[in-house]
Design a protein around this motif. Structure first.
Motif, PDB file in Angstrom:
ATOM      1  N   LEU A  66      27.407  30.003 -43.059  1.00 56.53           N
ATOM      2  CA  LEU A  66      28.249  29.303 -44.036  1.00 56.53           C
ATOM      3  C   LEU A  66      28.557  27.865 -43.601  1.00 56.53           C
TER       4      LEU A  66
ATOM      5  N   HIS B  25      31.120  29.611 -39.047  1.00 57.08           N
ATOM      6  CA  HIS B  25      30.915  30.663 -40.044  1.00 57.08           C
ATOM      7  C   HIS B  25      32.018  31.723 -39.920  1.00 57.08           C
TER       8      HIS B  25
ATOM      9  N   ALA C  19      25.124  35.184 -47.201  1.00 54.68           N
ATOM     10  CA  ALA C  19      26.007  34.259 -46.474  1.00 54.68           C
ATOM     11  C   ALA C  19      25.166  33.411 -45.521  1.00 54.68           C
TER      12      ALA C  19
ATOM     13  N   SER D  62      28.429  27.043 -49.290  1.00 54.03           N
ATOM     14  CA  SER D  62      29.385  27.843 -48.508  1.00 54.03           C
ATOM     15  C   SER D  62      30.673  28.070 -49.294  1.00 54.03           C
TER      16      SER D  62
ATOM     17  N   LYS E 166      35.491  30.518 -41.038  1.00 54.18           N
ATOM     18  CA  LYS E 166      35.682  30.475 -42.501  1.00 54.18           C
ATOM     19  C   LYS E 166      35.991  31.867 -43.046  1.00 54.18           C
TER      20      LYS E 166
ATOM     21  N   TRP F 140      30.181  30.530 -52.106  1.00 59.99           N
ATOM     22  CA  TRP F 140      30.088  31.892 -51.563  1.00 59.99           C
ATOM     23  C   TRP F 140      31.491  32.433 -51.289  1.00 59.99           C
TER      24      TRP F 140
ATOM     25  N   ARG G  74      22.464  25.563 -44.583  1.00 58.81           N
ATOM     26  CA  ARG G  74      22.053  26.190 -45.851  1.00 58.81           C
ATOM     27  C   ARG G  74      21.058  25.323 -46.608  1.00 58.81           C
TER      28      ARG G  74
ATOM     29  N   ASP H 275      26.930  24.097 -44.712  1.00 57.77           N
ATOM     30  CA  ASP H 275      25.997  23.579 -45.721  1.00 57.77           C
ATOM     31  C   ASP H 275      24.835  22.766 -45.143  1.00 57.77           C
TER      32      ASP H 275
END
Length: 352
Positions: A178, A228, A175, A193, A231, A196, A183, A180
């Motif tokens: 989360l 994060h 994770a 995200s 979500k 996932w 990431r 983007d």
């Protein structure tokens, strides 16, 4: 009445706080105020003085990975010839030893190996189930997403195939954060995200429960931490499939992300904030693997009610230069010394 006090009043009345309120409290409340609130919330969710743990082993079936995450010191590139795929004999020996040590499950994870087809994973799970009566907690969402794309199957179909072969629950790994924008910088080749979250959604819909994690302390800001968690909380409202939340700090040694390691105080603040924010996830887990025994013990007063696994084997965090190890005896002694009753659990948080 200032804003923090209004938020504290909401928490005392067991009302949900939103992202902005969580951030305000996280930024403004002092360390011990956060600790006190989180400890109070912990006892609201778990009125008894029990702290749980699980006896399991983390088995990495391969370290070959096409993801190339900047924060990972464990993986080997597919073209370097240094990687491995676990042999059936090694797998057998590791699981047998786990059972001999009182283990009830294995955590089965690996890299995103470009040459492994879904048949490999079916065979792996079938081999384990034919030889052992053990719970398989395996394949993080990036692995499942990768297997699905490689097989040209939907996430739903991939999960149903893995479940039929013996997969019981899914770890919340991969994770990171989360969001983007983060990431793309730290793990550009991993699922997004949304992907996932979709793996977790589809798993929960099939009755496959999972944990949820967050790796912080790299390039994210506090707003990303709450994004994060928001979500995850929204998905939990929808599916009720998460058993626990595990925040842990990024370990920078031997990786390609040059940042200063987060302090114990920073870790405990995030842990406390997660207990206050997640009104719909029952269990918050302390990370002794990254924090060591004393801070993990302190975490029991910052909202954590679970000590995670005895980790008969752990390779990923160890590759980043962190090698805290605790035997089952030491773990239970640690819990007792903090004034709690240690109880072994299974993956669903049922006491054994």
């Amino acid at each position: 009445m200032d804003k923090s006090n209004i938020i504290i009043e909401k928490l005392n009345n067991h009302q949900r706080i939103d992202v902005n309120e969580g951030l305000t409290l996280f930024r403004q409340a002092d360390f011990l105020t956060l600790a006190g609130l989180a400890n109070q919330k912990r006892f609201y969710h778990h009125p008894d003085k029990i702290v749980t743990y699980v006896v399991d082993r983390n088995i990495n079936y391969t370290n070959i990975c096409a993801s190339g995450c900047r924060f990972c010191a464990f993986f080997e590139r597919p073209d370097k010839g240094k990687g491995y795929i676990i042999s059936k004999q090694d797998l057998f020996d590791k699981i047998q030893e786990t059972l001999n040590l009182g283990g009830t499950q294995i955590l089965l994870q690996g890299g995103m190996h470009p040459d492994l087809e879904i048949d490999y994973y079916i065979d792996l799970l079938t081999f384990i189930k034919e030889n052992f009566d053990i719970h398989i907690h395996g394949f993080s969402p990036p692995e499942i997403d990768f297997i699905a794309k490689k097989s040209c199957f939907s996430i739903e179909k991939t999960l149903s195939i893995l479940k039929a072969a013996g997969l019981s629950t899914i770890p919340g790994g991969g994770a990171e954060i989360l969001c983007d924008d983060i990431r793309k910088k730290v793990s550009p080749n991993k699922c997004t995200s949304q992907e996932w979250l979709e793996v977790m959604r589809q798993a929960h819909l099939q009755g496959i429960r999972s944990s949820a994690t967050m790796m912080f302390g790299h390039i994210e800001k506090d707003v990303h931490i709450f994004e994060h968690m928001d979500k995850l909380r929204r998905l939990q409202d929808e599916t009720h499939g998460f058993t626990a939340f595990i925040p842990w700090t990024f370990q920078p040694d031997n990786t390609r992300v040059a940042v200063k390691k987060k302090t114990a105080v920073e870790y405990l603040r995030v842990l406390a904030a997660s207990r206050l924010f997640f009104d719909n996830i029952d269990n918050i887990q302390a990370s002794w693997v990254t924090q060591g025994d004393k801070i993990a013990q302190t975490a029991l007063f910052f909202g954590a009610n679970d000590m995670g696994s005895t980790m008969i084997e752990e390779n990923v965090v160890a590759s980043a230069g962190v090698d805290f190890m605790l035997s089952r005896e030491e773990l239970t002694r640690l819990i007792q010394r903090a004034g709690f009753e240690p109880r072994q659990r299974d993956c669903y948080y049922h006491l054994l």
